[in-house]
Each structure stands twice: as C-alpha cells, then as structure tokens.
Design a protein around this motif. Structure first.
Motif, PDB file in Angstrom:
ATOM      1  N   THR A 171     -39.844  57.804  21.807  1.00 35.28           N
ATOM      2  CA  THR A 171     -41.192  58.309  22.064  1.00 35.28           C
ATOM      3  C   THR A 171     -42.215  57.269  21.631  1.00 35.28           C
ATOM      4  OG1 THR A 171     -41.609  59.398  19.945  1.00 35.28           O
ATOM      5  CG2 THR A 171     -40.334  60.656  21.606  1.00 35.28           C
ATOM      6  N   LEU A 223     -48.751  62.703  22.824  1.00 34.65           N
ATOM      7  CA  LEU A 223     -47.695  63.708  22.677  1.00 34.65           C
ATOM      8  C   LEU A 223     -47.276  63.806  21.222  1.00 34.65           C
ATOM      9  CD1 LEU A 223     -45.428  62.886  25.754  1.00 34.65           C
ATOM     10  CD2 LEU A 223     -46.874  64.900  25.456  1.00 34.65           C
ATOM     11  N   GLN A 254     -41.966  69.155  26.610  1.00 35.09           N
ATOM     12  CA  GLN A 254     -41.480  67.781  26.498  1.00 35.09           C
ATOM     13  C   GLN A 254     -39.989  67.710  26.845  1.00 35.09           C
ATOM     14  OE1 GLN A 254     -42.571  66.153  22.658  1.00 35.09           O
ATOM     15  NE2 GLN A 254     -44.548  67.197  22.765  1.00 35.09           N
ATOM     16  N   THR A 269     -44.521  64.430  19.057  1.00 39.14           N
ATOM     17  CA  THR A 269     -43.064  64.465  19.207  1.00 39.14           C
ATOM     18  C   THR A 269     -42.280  64.356  17.907  1.00 39.14           C
ATOM     19  OG1 THR A 269     -43.026  62.069  19.537  1.00 39.14           O
ATOM     20  CG2 THR A 269     -43.175  63.438  21.525  1.00 39.14           C
ATOM     21  N   PRO A 289     -46.539  62.103  30.785  1.00 34.36           N
ATOM     22  CA  PRO A 289     -47.425  63.175  31.221  1.00 34.36           C
ATOM     23  C   PRO A 289     -48.494  62.642  32.172  1.00 34.36           C
ATOM     24  CG  PRO A 289     -48.114  62.429  29.079  1.00 34.36           C
ATOM     25  CD  PRO A 289     -46.884  61.626  29.451  1.00 34.36           C
ATOM     26  N   ALA A 329     -52.058  66.480  26.966  1.00 31.35           N
ATOM     27  CA  ALA A 329     -50.742  66.030  26.523  1.00 31.35           C
ATOM     28  C   ALA A 329     -50.510  66.415  25.067  1.00 31.35           C
ATOM     29  CB  ALA A 329     -50.603  64.528  26.707  1.00 31.35           C
ATOM     30  N   TRP A 378     -48.855  69.754  24.650  1.00 27.63           N
ATOM     31  CA  TRP A 378     -47.517  70.022  25.169  1.00 27.63           C
ATOM     32  C   TRP A 378     -46.582  70.344  24.012  1.00 27.63           C
ATOM     33  CZ3 TRP A 378     -45.505  66.626  29.724  1.00 27.63           C
ATOM     34  CH2 TRP A 378     -46.427  66.666  30.774  1.00 27.63           C
TER      35      TRP A 378
END
Length: 166
Positions: free
Chosen positions: A132, A113, A91, A115, A49, A83, A86
């Motif tokens: 990630t 992030l 993503q 994830t 990002p 971020a 998101w």
C-alpha cells in the motif's frame, strides 16, 4: 513526487530534494518499485481508487521501471476525501479484483487510503502480498535511514529482514 514523469523523473526529483535537504529522499512511486523489488516481484497488479487515466499513468510508471503489470484496476474516480473513507471491505474488494490473474503481488495506490490497520486482511483477500502507498512510504523512509522494522501486522513487506553485512 508524481509518477507522471516516469521513473527517471522521479529519481531526478528525489535527487534534487536530497541535495536541498542534505538527506536521502524518495517518493511513493519509487517506494512501490523498491518494495516490490525487495519482495522479488516481477509481475504485479495495480489497484487504485483513481479513474482509468490516472491508474494507467501509474501502470505506465511501473512498466517503465521494468515490471510486468498484468492488471490495472481503476476503482474510482475517488477524491482523496472519498478514498480516505473507504473501509477495509471496499479496499479488499478492489485488491481481490486486481489479484486475478495471479501476479506476484498487488500494489494498492493512494496515500489517502487508510490501510495500516488491515494490511494482513488485504493480503488474505488477494492471496498474495499487498503493498500500500503509506506502507511502502514508511518502509522506504526506514530503508533510507538504514533501519529495518520487523512487524508482520504491517504486511509481508515488514517481515523481510535485510541481508547480513560483514
């Protein structure tokens, strides 16, 4: 540690931290390298990002570590707070873009992030393993502690069992 100093500096930082802490240490950039190697990756794509300059810094780190970075996609600039907001689809869009032209896997950078809940979705979107930042950081901590967890909900990385010793 930062990727900006390259792999050798990351090792020096981890060594200093390990000496001070009296325990093994690593960083997220090194964890990406170790996790990608664990999965046998040589050709990777990078998705971030971040802006182009920050993305290229991480791509340079990966190249210096011996990877062929076939694509580096800068999705930002996003601040950590941005971020963190998101969603899975944002993503997935980024990893789909990075997944072309067919690397062994996609590295999705940025510890902001969120994830963990949708790594399998990201892997489906990419059509290949996705690593990630937080996932590889946890995996690296477990590796350094000589522990392995098999949990497919955490992605391909958490399906690999260590070699049998003995």
């Amino acid at each position: 540690g930062s990727a900006s100093g390259g792999p050798d500096e990351a090792v020096r930082q981890a060594d200093r931290l390990a000496k001070d802490a009296g325990a093994p240490a690593s960083g997220t950039a090194a964890a990406f390298v170790n996790a990608a190697r664990e999965l046998g990756m040589t050709r990777v794509s990078l998705a971030t990002p971040y802006d182009e300059a920050q993305t290229e810094t991480l791509a340079g780190y990966l190249r210096a570590a011996g990877f062929d970075v076939v694509r580096a996609v800068a999705g930002g600039p996003a601040s950590p707070a941005e971020a963190a907001g998101w969603n899975a689809e944002a993503q997935a869009k980024l990893v789909r873009e990075a997944a072309e032209p067919g690397p062994d896997g996609v590295l999705l950078a940025c510890t902001a992030l969120r994830t963990a809940a949708h790594i399998p979705q990201l892997e489906v979107a990419a059509g290949r393993p996705v690593l990630t930042a937080n996932q590889v950081s946890v995996w690296e901590a477990l590796r350094l502690a000589e522990r392995r967890v098999r949990e497919p909900a955490l992605g391909t990385l958490f399906t690999v069992l260590p070699p049998v010793r003995g």
